[in-house]
Design an enzyme around this catalytic site. Structure first.
Site, short mmCIF file in Angstrom:
data_model
loop_
_atom_site.label_atom_id
_atom_site.label_comp_id
_atom_site.label_asym_id
_atom_site.label_seq_id
_atom_site.Cartn_x
_atom_site.Cartn_y
_atom_site.Cartn_z
N ASP A 1 0.72 -1.26 -0.07
CA ASP A 1 0.04 -0.14 -0.16
C ASP A 1 0.91 1.43 0.13
O ASP A 1 1.81 1.18 0.63
CB ASP A 1 -1.24 -0.02 1.20
CG ASP A 1 -2.04 -0.96 1.10
OD1 ASP A 1 -2.29 -1.45 0.06
OD2 ASP A 1 -2.42 -1.54 2.20
N ASP B 1 -6.84 -1.57 -4.72
CA ASP B 1 -8.03 -0.87 -3.87
C ASP B 1 -8.89 0.08 -4.36
O ASP B 1 -10.12 0.02 -4.36
CB ASP B 1 -7.43 -0.46 -2.33
CG ASP B 1 -6.67 -1.41 -1.69
OD1 ASP B 1 -6.72 -2.57 -1.93
OD2 ASP B 1 -5.58 -0.92 -1.07
#
Length: 190
Positions: free
Chosen positions: A142, A164
């Site tokens: 991330d 995401d």
């Protein structure tokens, strides 16, 4: 219709026409962009620190590029799940769900054009994160950190990635398209 008959019906109705395959270009593009960006970020040390970003995009703290790993699911959910169950819940179940979605996508005439593109985006994001779960032992990469200015109790929104983003945006598109698409009953000849 029995479960076995329904499954057989799904497999016999799979079609690879233009309406079904063209949106899959989006699936591939999302996977490619997601994995390229994660590979670039993975070259930087894992810090997880918002005050020392790799890049402060606008020089005002709103958007940071950082490097964190998420060994759990969205928003780090699943921390309390026993280690022995995590592969099943974080890898096997998502793969099964994506396979069912692909089969339904390829065999159903119930999707509108927008719903097919949204579903293709969801598939791309889902596959992108599964690739990380399978091949990155320390978790999903991330790297996008957005200042949320205390809204909803978040100083910064939980760090996320391209996959995401794709899943969230395309789920919203799919939900909206389901709400605004008139439900048309198919006439059946008797």
């Amino acid at each position: 219709m029995k479960a076995g008959e329904k499954l057989k019906s799904i497999f016999t109705n799979i079609r690879f026409d233009r309406a079904r395959t063209l949106p899959l270009i989006l699936t591939g593009a999302i996977i490619l962009i997601d994995q390229i960006t994660k590979a670039i970020i993975a070259r930087f040390p894992i810090t997880g620190r918002f005050d020392e970003p790799i890049v402060d995009v606008f020089d005002n703290g709103f958007l940071h590029i950082i490097h964190v790993r998420n060994p759990f699911i969205a928003f780090s959910l699943g921390q309390t799940i026993p280690e022995s169950l995590r592969p099943v819940l974080f890898i096997v179940m998502p793969i099964v769900v994506l396979l069912v979605l692909v089969l339904y996508y390829l065999s159903s005439d119930d999707f509108t054009r927008m719903q097919r593109w949204a579903t293709a985006g969801i598939l791309g994001g889902g596959i992108g994160n599964i690739i990380d779960r399978l091949f990155r032992s320390d978790g999903v990469v991330d790297f996008i950190s957005v200042n949320f200015y205390g809204f909803l109790g978040f100083e910064r929104w939980p760090t996320f990635n391209i996959a995401d983003s794709s899943v969230v945006v395309c789920c919203i598109m799919l939900f909206i398209s389901i709400l605004i698409t008139p439900h048309q009953k198919k006439e059946t000849s008797q």
